[in-house]
Motif scaffolding. Structure first.
Motif: not given
Length: 451
Positions: A34, A72, A76, A80
């Motif tokens: 990220s 996934n 993610k 984040d």
């Protein structure tokens, strides 16, 4: 040609089942970060932890898991969110599918560069702990850094080895059979709460006659364990003793289904690869059913894009015990080599106990272990996720205790089982031949691994 194909498959399977000293796989995981400044955590030896975290400096963590596209995406998104709430922490994520994950992790372990946070499976926990790869999380639980006040003690103990905690369960699940409602309705059959293998075989013929859709009969190690449990035993106890009783049922059932025109062919099954969610034969309607674990129902349903249902994993006729059990769907562990164990433990606490995080995950890894979080997100779950909650609740009423964590050598036994099972499917071995080959070879693998 069949013999040549079987030999090639055999070699590939044996090579895939590497120990912790293995050299790694050719499967390359997808990597994302990220922040452009993210660096890979690669510590070859343990070092004092969390000095940068304590000073407020930037901390880099690495997180590795196996999964499918649904997992996934939600993982993610959760990562984040965590980073937005903890701007001094940058987490680099790395993932692959199940078939390549353990080769990749084995190579990382051999190189001394395990990720800080590792998605761990119950069947591999002993192997990684015994080789000193996992950090003891007990101190973080005792201090309250990882809050366990809303987590049942039995779930905490599922991540214990020798009285210490090396893994945090990410959810509870159970073996299941998924089926296509429309195909079953078209065939005019009813699926009971739990089929026997014989009933599944009879149903497969009716469904094939009425719809032309084939049946999947699973031949993996999960099925081996179910067979042994239904037979009143445990797979690795039998293999260590060289006992053949449950394995005869297992391999002869594979042969029975393989000879039936109502089953998916060996060639097509190999082409589809049922170990990967997106290529399971139920996804495109090649088969009407799939045998898996309940935490995969959301991903399977999403990939299929149609109305699927859950029923209990089949048992055997005249079963001595109920084979179903509740299983930690998977764990998070922290690498012993991590330089930021405390910061990794903080992430585990958030992932486990944050309602906000679990509103993103929505039980994709299993029903949350924090009971308050589970109650909070159940009301927000869509019908697909709600089906998982309901199914796990139903299994909870009848489940028997789970087997002990698998011993060292489990990976090689699993690879051998796949190879021998495939030989039966292709007609290159009978069920009895397979028993005669598999049991002594598996016993030898376990004996060598225990030395």
């Amino acid at each position: 040609m069949k013999k040549r194909r079987i030999l090639a498959t055999s070699l590939a399977a044996i090579l895939a089942a590497t120990s912790l000293a293995a050299c790694g796989s050719k499967t390359e995981p997808t990597e994302t970060s990220s922040a452009d400044t993210a660096t890979t955590q690669a510590a070859s030896t343990a070092a004092p932890s969390d000095t940068s975290a304590a000073s407020g400096d930037k901390v880099s963590l690495s997180l590795c898991w196996w999964g499918n596209q649904t997992r996934n995406d939600v993982t993610k998104k959760a990562v984040d969110l965590y980073m937005s709430k903890n701007p001094n922490v940058d987490i680099k994520v790395e993932f692959t599918d199940w078939s390549g994950y353990w080769d990749k992790l084995s190579a990382m372990a051999a190189g001394g560069n395990l990720p800080d946070i590792i998605q761990m499976d119950y069947s591999y926990l002993n192997q990684y702990q015994k080789s000193g790869q996992l950090a003891d999380l007990s101190e973080f639980m005792s201090s309250g850094l990882i809050d366990t006040s809303k987590i049942p003690e039995s779930i905490i103990k599922s991540g214990n080895v020798d009285g210490k905690t090396y893994a945090i369960s990410l959810g509870s699940n159970a073996p299941m059979m998924v089926y296509d409602k429309a195909i079953v309705e078209k065939a005019g059959v009813t699926i009971p709460d739990q089929l026997t293998m014989d009933e599944l075989y009879d149903l497969s013929k009716t469904i094939d006659e009425k719809t032309g859709v084939k049946t999947l009969y699973d031949g993996g190690i999960n099925m081996m364990q179910i067979m042994a449990r239904a037979n009143g035993s445990h797979l690795f106890d039998e293999l260590s003793a060289g006992t053949e009783d449950s394995l005869k049922i297992y391999f002869n059932t594979i042969e029975k289904f393989a000879k039936s025109d109502s089953s998916i062919s060996a060639d097509l099954l190999a082409e589809k690869n049922p170990d990967v969610v997106e290529t399971k034969p139920i996804i495109d309607g090649t088969t009407w059913n799939d045998l898996s674990l309940s935490n995969q129902f959301i991903s399977i349903s999403k990939a299929a894009g149609r109305d699927l249902a859950i029923t209990m994993f089949p048992t055997i006729t005249d079963a001595k015990e109920q084979p179903l059990y509740l299983k930690p769907s998977m764990f998070f562990s922290v690498a012993e080599t991590s330089k930021n164990k405390e910061e990794a433990a903080k992430f585990l606490d958030w992932f486990t106990n944050s309602t906000e995080c679990n509103e993103i995950l929505l039980a994709e890894r299993g029903i949350p272990i924090n009971t308050e979080v589970a109650d909070a997100i159940k009301t927000k779950a869509d019908p697909t996720a709600q089906a998982v909650f309901d199914y796990v609740a139903k299994v909870t009423e009848i489940a028997t205790p789970i087997d002990a964590p698998d011993p060292s050598g489990k990976g090689e036994v699993e690879a051998l089982g796949k190879t021998v099972s495939e030989a039966v499917r292709y007609g290159d071995a009978t069920g009895d031949d397979a028993v005669g080959q598999f049991v002594p070879e598996a016993k030898n693998i376990l004996e060598q691994a225990a030395k």
